[in-house]
Design a protein around this motif. Sequence first.
Motif, short mmCIF file in Angstrom:
data_model
loop_
_atom_site.label_atom_id
_atom_site.label_comp_id
_atom_site.label_asym_id
_atom_site.label_seq_id
_atom_site.Cartn_x
_atom_site.Cartn_y
_atom_site.Cartn_z
N LYS A 182 0.84 -1.19 0.00
CA LYS A 182 0.00 0.00 0.00
C LYS A 182 0.88 1.25 0.00
CE LYS A 182 -2.57 -0.87 3.63
NZ LYS A 182 -2.31 -2.25 4.05
N LYS A 183 0.40 2.29 -0.63
CA LYS A 183 1.11 3.56 -0.63
C LYS A 183 1.06 4.18 0.76
CE LYS A 183 0.27 4.61 -5.52
NZ LYS A 183 -0.41 5.51 -6.49
N ALA A 184 2.02 5.04 1.04
CA ALA A 184 2.08 5.71 2.34
C ALA A 184 0.79 6.48 2.60
CB ALA A 184 3.28 6.66 2.38
N GLY A 185 0.25 6.32 3.78
CA GLY A 185 -0.96 7.03 4.17
C GLY A 185 -2.24 6.28 3.88
N ASP A 234 -4.98 2.08 -7.44
CA ASP A 234 -4.14 3.27 -7.24
C ASP A 234 -3.66 3.41 -5.79
OD1 ASP A 234 -4.33 4.03 -9.91
OD2 ASP A 234 -6.16 5.20 -9.56
N ASP A 235 -4.20 2.58 -4.90
CA ASP A 235 -3.77 2.62 -3.50
C ASP A 235 -2.50 1.80 -3.28
OD1 ASP A 235 -5.92 4.19 -2.80
OD2 ASP A 235 -7.20 2.48 -2.29
N TYR A 236 -2.01 1.12 -4.33
CA TYR A 236 -0.86 0.24 -4.19
C TYR A 236 0.27 0.67 -5.12
CZ TYR A 236 -3.76 -2.95 -1.48
OH TYR A 236 -4.57 -3.50 -0.51
N GLU A 237 1.48 0.32 -4.74
CA GLU A 237 2.63 0.57 -5.59
C GLU A 237 3.40 -0.74 -5.80
OE1 GLU A 237 4.94 3.51 -3.61
OE2 GLU A 237 5.54 2.20 -1.94
N ILE A 238 3.94 -0.86 -7.00
CA ILE A 238 4.69 -2.06 -7.38
C ILE A 238 6.12 -1.64 -7.67
CG2 ILE A 238 4.87 -3.96 -9.04
CD1 ILE A 238 1.85 -3.56 -9.60
N THR A 239 7.08 -2.18 -6.92
CA THR A 239 8.48 -1.83 -7.12
C THR A 239 9.31 -3.10 -7.23
OG1 THR A 239 8.83 -1.69 -4.72
CG2 THR A 239 8.29 0.35 -5.88
N LEU A 240 10.50 -2.96 -7.83
CA LEU A 240 11.42 -4.08 -8.00
C LEU A 240 12.78 -3.70 -7.45
CD1 LEU A 240 10.44 -5.15 -11.62
CD2 LEU A 240 10.35 -6.66 -9.63
#
Length: 285
Positions: A254-257, A265-271
């Motif tokens: 989940k994104k900060a906050g 859009d409430d989530y972020e995907i990183t590698l």
Amino acid sequence: MSLTSKIDFAVVFSVKHANPNGDPLNGNRPRTTMDGRGEISDVCLKRKIRNRLMDFGETIFVQSDDKNVDSYRSLKDRADACLAFKNEKDKDKAAAAACKEWFDVRAFGQVFAFKGANQAKGDGVSIGIRGPVSIHPAMSIDPIFVNEMQITKSVNSVTGEKKSSDTMGTKNTVDFGIYVTYGSINCQLAEKTGFSDEDAEKIKQSLITLFENDCSSARPEGSMEVLKVIWWKHNCASGQYSSAKVHRSLVVRKKAGVEIGSDIDDYEITLNELEGLTPEIIDGL
């Protein structure tokens, strides 16, 4: 030519107002773990992959009743119809014939354990094939909320039947969840089954379009969406890193906050970067 390099992959997808995989031992409620996270079995995911491969024109051994494209009503009948498999006396050659005939056999493997399926090999002798493509159950990033809806049926099932009171029923859906599944394709096993680079590309395309032609009352069109397919192709057959380390490099959160995720859009995907191994990142269609 068999697969030249080890492949790891991951699929990130969303579920909204749908039942992605009901549990028959729990009133067909969406599967959940002990800590409340959503779960989709590997068997369910393989079924969807097989269906997509059939849409691509591939020959599939394990077909579902609602997507049967030949006249065979059982696995034994389908196996017996392949004479190259049925009439082969040598078990290894029979396995090779099965892998050549059916895409899912050379991808996922198969146990042929039909009594008397091939008298030439001996009554009751089974043939086990290990496939190079393995896939994990999909798990939701956060605990899911299962919505329970009461439904009724107010029409007679049989003509002339006396009108009865409405029949009550229950429909369960996941309000919203982001799920992730992981998988790998092993070169050593691919060599044994004849699984090729071209076959791997077809697996990738099936993952990108995983929920095409998969709609139902439990999964309305658009309720399940592939967000990202991450495809790691190593530079050697044994792989530069372990599959566990590669899969761990994907972080979905989940994104900060955001306290409760209710939209993609409430989530972020990183590698996290792995030196010498750059993945192909494909958006779902």
